[in-house]
Scaffold this motif. Structure first.
Motif, short mmCIF file in Angstrom:
data_model
loop_
_atom_site.label_atom_id
_atom_site.label_comp_id
_atom_site.label_asym_id
_atom_site.label_seq_id
_atom_site.Cartn_x
_atom_site.Cartn_y
_atom_site.Cartn_z
N ALA A 63 13.73 39.21 19.56
CA ALA A 63 15.07 37.81 19.90
C ALA A 63 14.06 36.61 19.55
CB ALA A 63 14.53 38.01 21.41
N ALA A 64 12.78 36.93 19.07
CA ALA A 64 12.97 35.69 18.32
C ALA A 64 13.87 34.93 17.73
CB ALA A 64 11.44 34.87 17.32
N PRO A 65 13.79 33.78 18.22
CA PRO A 65 15.08 32.54 16.77
C PRO A 65 15.03 32.76 15.74
CG PRO A 65 13.99 31.07 18.75
CD PRO A 65 13.26 32.25 18.52
N LEU A 66 15.80 32.97 15.35
CA LEU A 66 16.00 33.07 12.91
C LEU A 66 15.02 31.83 12.91
CD1 LEU A 66 19.91 34.28 12.67
CD2 LEU A 66 17.57 35.29 12.18
N ALA A 67 15.75 30.25 13.41
CA ALA A 67 15.10 29.16 13.06
C ALA A 67 13.77 28.94 13.76
CB ALA A 67 15.92 27.85 13.88
N ASP A 68 12.44 28.88 13.00
CA ASP A 68 11.12 28.20 13.24
C ASP A 68 10.85 26.91 13.71
OD1 ASP A 68 11.08 27.28 10.77
OD2 ASP A 68 9.53 28.80 10.27
N ALA A 69 10.26 26.68 14.08
CA ALA A 69 9.88 25.19 14.91
C ALA A 69 9.93 24.51 13.08
CB ALA A 69 8.08 25.24 15.41
N ALA A 70 9.56 24.29 12.32
CA ALA A 70 9.92 23.31 10.89
C ALA A 70 11.45 22.87 10.97
CB ALA A 70 9.03 23.77 9.86
N ALA A 71 11.99 24.42 11.03
CA ALA A 71 13.50 24.56 10.79
C ALA A 71 14.05 23.95 11.83
CB ALA A 71 14.57 25.62 10.98
N ALA A 98 29.40 17.63 20.07
CA ALA A 98 31.24 17.43 21.11
C ALA A 98 30.34 17.76 22.42
CB ALA A 98 31.56 18.81 21.31
N ASP A 99 30.02 16.41 24.03
CA ASP A 99 30.31 16.10 24.98
C ASP A 99 28.93 16.10 24.81
OD1 ASP A 99 33.12 16.15 25.34
OD2 ASP A 99 32.87 18.26 26.15
N GLY A 100 27.43 15.75 24.27
CA GLY A 100 26.72 15.69 24.26
C GLY A 100 25.83 16.70 23.64
N GLU A 101 25.94 17.59 23.38
CA GLU A 101 26.35 18.76 22.49
C GLU A 101 25.60 19.15 21.00
OE1 GLU A 101 26.05 22.88 24.98
OE2 GLU A 101 28.07 22.24 24.71
N VAL A 102 24.70 19.11 20.68
CA VAL A 102 24.85 18.94 19.08
C VAL A 102 24.93 20.08 18.07
CG1 VAL A 102 24.29 17.57 16.95
CG2 VAL A 102 24.37 16.27 19.54
N PHE A 103 25.34 21.04 17.58
CA PHE A 103 24.77 22.47 16.87
C PHE A 103 24.97 22.02 15.53
CE2 PHE A 103 28.05 22.42 20.56
CZ PHE A 103 27.30 23.53 21.59
N VAL A 104 23.52 22.83 14.74
CA VAL A 104 23.45 22.19 13.26
C VAL A 104 23.24 23.67 12.50
CG1 VAL A 104 21.33 21.07 11.96
CG2 VAL A 104 22.00 20.48 13.71
N ASP A 105 23.83 24.22 11.63
CA ASP A 105 23.68 24.93 11.26
C ASP A 105 23.12 25.26 9.21
OD1 ASP A 105 24.42 27.68 12.95
OD2 ASP A 105 26.30 25.58 12.94
N SER A 106 22.24 26.30 9.32
CA SER A 106 21.82 25.54 8.18
C SER A 106 21.32 27.11 7.47
CB SER A 106 20.72 24.95 7.41
OG SER A 106 19.30 25.45 8.39
N ARG A 107 21.27 27.86 6.79
CA ARG A 107 20.37 28.67 5.97
C ARG A 107 18.76 29.16 6.32
NH1 ARG A 107 15.61 28.52 2.32
NH2 ARG A 107 14.94 26.31 1.90
N PHE A 108 18.88 27.74 7.39
CA PHE A 108 16.82 27.77 7.77
C PHE A 108 17.32 28.70 9.42
CE2 PHE A 108 16.18 24.56 5.15
CZ PHE A 108 15.32 24.61 5.01
N GLY A 109 18.34 28.59 9.57
CA GLY A 109 19.61 29.07 11.24
C GLY A 109 19.70 27.85 12.14
N PRO A 110 20.17 28.69 13.47
CA PRO A 110 21.62 28.08 13.92
C PRO A 110 20.40 27.21 14.98
CG PRO A 110 21.63 29.60 14.54
CD PRO A 110 21.03 30.31 13.59
N VAL A 111 20.42 25.52 15.34
CA VAL A 111 19.42 24.91 16.34
C VAL A 111 20.89 24.43 17.46
CG1 VAL A 111 18.46 23.18 16.76
CG2 VAL A 111 18.08 25.19 14.30
N ALA A 112 20.73 24.63 17.88
CA ALA A 112 21.51 24.00 19.00
C ALA A 112 20.99 22.92 19.53
CB ALA A 112 22.45 24.60 20.48
#
Length: 653
Positions: free
Chosen positions: A448-456, A550-564
């Motif tokens: 269940a660890a996020p695909l995006a690590d702390a550096a990502a 949108a509405d204060g939320e920002v979603f970033v997708d890259s090869r490092f994994g998704p981050v909200a």
């Protein structure tokens, strides 16, 4: 011939049935609750009938209202999908009594398998291997470990594992409550727990003329809360001889109850190769697409044809390749599978070759009940979609599926996407080393660890900051061409702050004549920065970040994994502050029980309130040790997400 079919269901299975109808030229009728008024399945039907209300009992479980809609729309047949009324023999009889064609097995077959207790007796008489039934009132330590099961229904509801005799009474009571809520039948039973067993099932298809097909097996061992999340065909654990035995037992089970239509016979496969009957699902299964891909059949079209009296060919088609399906849920695996609700702002899966149908050749299939902009509530199961990869080998299917999930853009809701990717890339899974205890054995701390690590997360925050600045300049009425925050004489850096997965992140940077200056990312330059895409160059490599806000939320997708992220406003509103020690409702739901009282001393992690949402019970625990200073809810009360259920004041100890 069926001319107009009512689909007595919702979500992806309603859309799946309608797809088959469109291919056949059959008209379609949808039904919808008030919560589903804008759902995709409603728009795709030729006509749709409203079922007033939102609760399942008032809508999709109301046989009377469904039949009223069928009559009003001029339907001549009903397909129940799965769940809801699909395994309700009385509903099947009512459909026939109304002069409509029932697209499903005979009511007698449904009734025979409606009680797992009676079904086991019937299968034993037919020579199908079964596990012994244990009376909950007579269980001893020697019978442990065991499984408590609801006699009716499925989907993992009303099931509990018991390893200590002291846990039995509570497990039985909880299973009965859940079974009563989900299926209207509180009956439960116990049976021995098979450790390290695999969940294997055989797809059957039978006509009314005596032909029964067994379309190989599916493995569904990767489960959470006894509910499947990864399914595949064929199983890596089943060899030809065992496959023949399983298929023979499945055909025997079908013939024993006079089965007609599509169904599934489920077994538990022990480590020693022995298998035992679990149940017959007298309906289409969620995981039917993997069998369709491997065998090149359309099971829904065959359901309709069989209902019209067609004969099956004498022998089924030969299998080809391997297919794996994953269920994408709106839930957080790291927080005890807590379901999520809200608006699915973006739902995009790259490289899909077919929707609700078998791809023309090896490829990717998507069966989704949602689309970008869909609202996901708490009244129904939290499954959003199924993604299926069909390839020439198991490894090829797993690789294609993992890549598609990694590249998907899913914004607005917490989902199990990262967990699914990690499962598909896990060495034990790829080696076929799975059983029903797989998740517990590997551990959610890993899976269940996020695909995006702390550096990502940090570099994604930089991309979010640059995209935000670009959006502001693009909307500026004057001097929009100047870099954001530009000064003749550089002073303090610009700062944008975000709440991210690990807490608050402050991004300090300058954008000037010399480009990007950011102490946290030395040597990083901006190739381009637009409101929806940022390209950075680091270490000689260009990396692209897709950004949506949108509405204060920002979603970033890259090869490092998704981050909200959630953007932190420069000036916080004091009214938005929440008192320390507040116990918040993580989702909308109904309070089932309150297990504390005002003034009580509680420990950190102690369950205080039990909510029911999405057909499951969820225990809400104290955020810290202390005293219950406020208790704002009682049993039966409806609460919204974020509601303060209680406030815990800390102690001096």
């Amino acid at each position: 011939m069926i001319k107009r079919l009512l689909v007595a269901n919702r979500g992806e299975i309603a859309r799946r049935v309608m797809r088959a109808c469109r291919d056949l030229g059959v008209g379609t009728v949808a039904v919808f609750s008030d919560a589903d008024a804008d759902a995709p399945h409603v728009r795709e039907a030729d006509v749709a009938g409203r079922l007033p209300g939102a609760a399942p009992a008032d809508t999709y479980l109301s046989a009377e209202r469904v039949l009223e809609a069928a009559r009003a729309a001029g339907a001549d047949a009903v397909h129940p999908g799965y769940g809801f009324l699909s395994e309700n023999a009385e509903f099947a009889r009512a459909v026939a009594a109304a002069g409509l064609t029932w697209v499903g097995p005979p009511p007698a077959a449904i009734e025979a398998m409606g009680s797992k207790i009676e079904a086991k007796k019937l299968m034993a008489a037919a020579g199908v291997p079964v596990l012994p039934e244990l009376d909950p009132d007579r269980v001893t330590e020697d019978d442990l470990p065991l499984m408590v099961k609801a006699s009716a229904g499925g989907g993992g509801r009303g099931m509990r594992v018991v390893r200590a005799r002291a846990e039995l009474d509570g497990a039985v009571a909880a299973a009965r409550r859940e079974a009563e809520s989900a299926f209207g039948d509180p009956a439960v039973f116990c049976e021995p727990l098979l450790e390290h067993a695999r969940h294997i099932e055989v797809q059957i298809l039978a006509d009314a003329h005596g032909t029964v097909w067994a379309l190989g097996e599916r493995e569904c061992s990767v489960q959470r809360r006894h509910q499947k999340i990864v399914e595949e065909a064929p199983s890596s654990a089943v060899r030809p001889g065992l496959r023949d035995e399983l298929c023979r037992a499945a055909v025997d089970a079908a013939r024993a109850i006079g089965y007609v239509g599509a169904g599934t016979v489920e077994f538990m496969l022990a480590p020693d190769g022995g298998f035992h009957f679990l149940e017959v699902n007298t309906r289409l299964q969620v995981e039917h697409p993997v069998t369709e891909c491997v065998y090149g059949v359309d099971l829904v079209r065959w359901q309709l044809a069989v209902a019209e009296g067609a004969r099956l060919p004498e022998a089924p088609p030969e299998p080809r390749g391997h297919a794996i399906e994953v269920r994408l849920y709106a839930e957080d695996p790291a927080l005890d599978w807590r379901p999520a609700g809200g608006v699915l702002r973006t739902f995009e899966v790259p490289g899909v070759d077919a929707e609700f149908a078998v791809p023309a050749s090896y490829g990717l299939r998507l069966d989704a009940g949602v689309e970008s902009g869909s609202a996901v509530g708490v009244h129904y199961d939290p499954m959003l979609a199924k993604l299926i990869a069909w390839g020439p080998s198991r490894d090829a299917a797993a690789r294609r599926l993992a890549a598609a999930l990694r590249g998907a853009r899913i914004h607005g809701l917490t989902t199990n996407r990262d967990l699914l990717v990690r499962i598909l890339e896990d060495g034990a899974f790829l080696a076929g080393d799975t059983d029903t205890g797989y998740l517990e054995r590997v551990g959610l701390d890993v899976l269940a660890a996020p695909l995006a690590d702390a550096a990502a997360v940090r570099v994604s925050a930089l991309a979010a900051a640059l995209a935000g600045a670009a959006a502001e300049r693009a909307s500026a009425r004057v001097q929009g061409g100047l870099p954001s925050g530009w000064r003749n004489v550089r002073s303090r850096p610009q700062r944008r702050s975000f709440e991210g997965p690990g807490g608050t992140i402050d991004v300090d940077y300058h954008l000037g004549r010399d480009g990007l200056v950011c102490e946290a990312f030395p040597g990083t330059s901006v190739v381009s920065a637009a409101p929806h895409e940022v390209v950075l160059e680091r270490g000689g490599l260009r990396e692209t970040f897709a950004v949506a806000a949108a509405d204060g939320e920002v979603f970033v997708d890259s090869r490092f994994g998704p981050v909200a992220f959630r953007a932190v406003p420069r000036f916080a509103d004091p009214s938005d502050q929440i008192a320390p020690g507040s116990l918040l409702a993580p989702m909308p739901g109904t309070v089932v029980r309150v297990e504390t009282e005002r003034g009580a001393r509680v420990a950190e992690g102690q369950a205080l309130v039990v909510l029911e949402a999405m057909k499951m019970e969820h225990r809400i625990a104290a955020p810290a040790a202390g005293t219950v200073a406020e208790l704002n809810v009682g049993a039966g009360q409806q609460v919204e997400a974020g509601a303060v259920l209680a406030v815990i004041e800390g102690t001096s100890e």
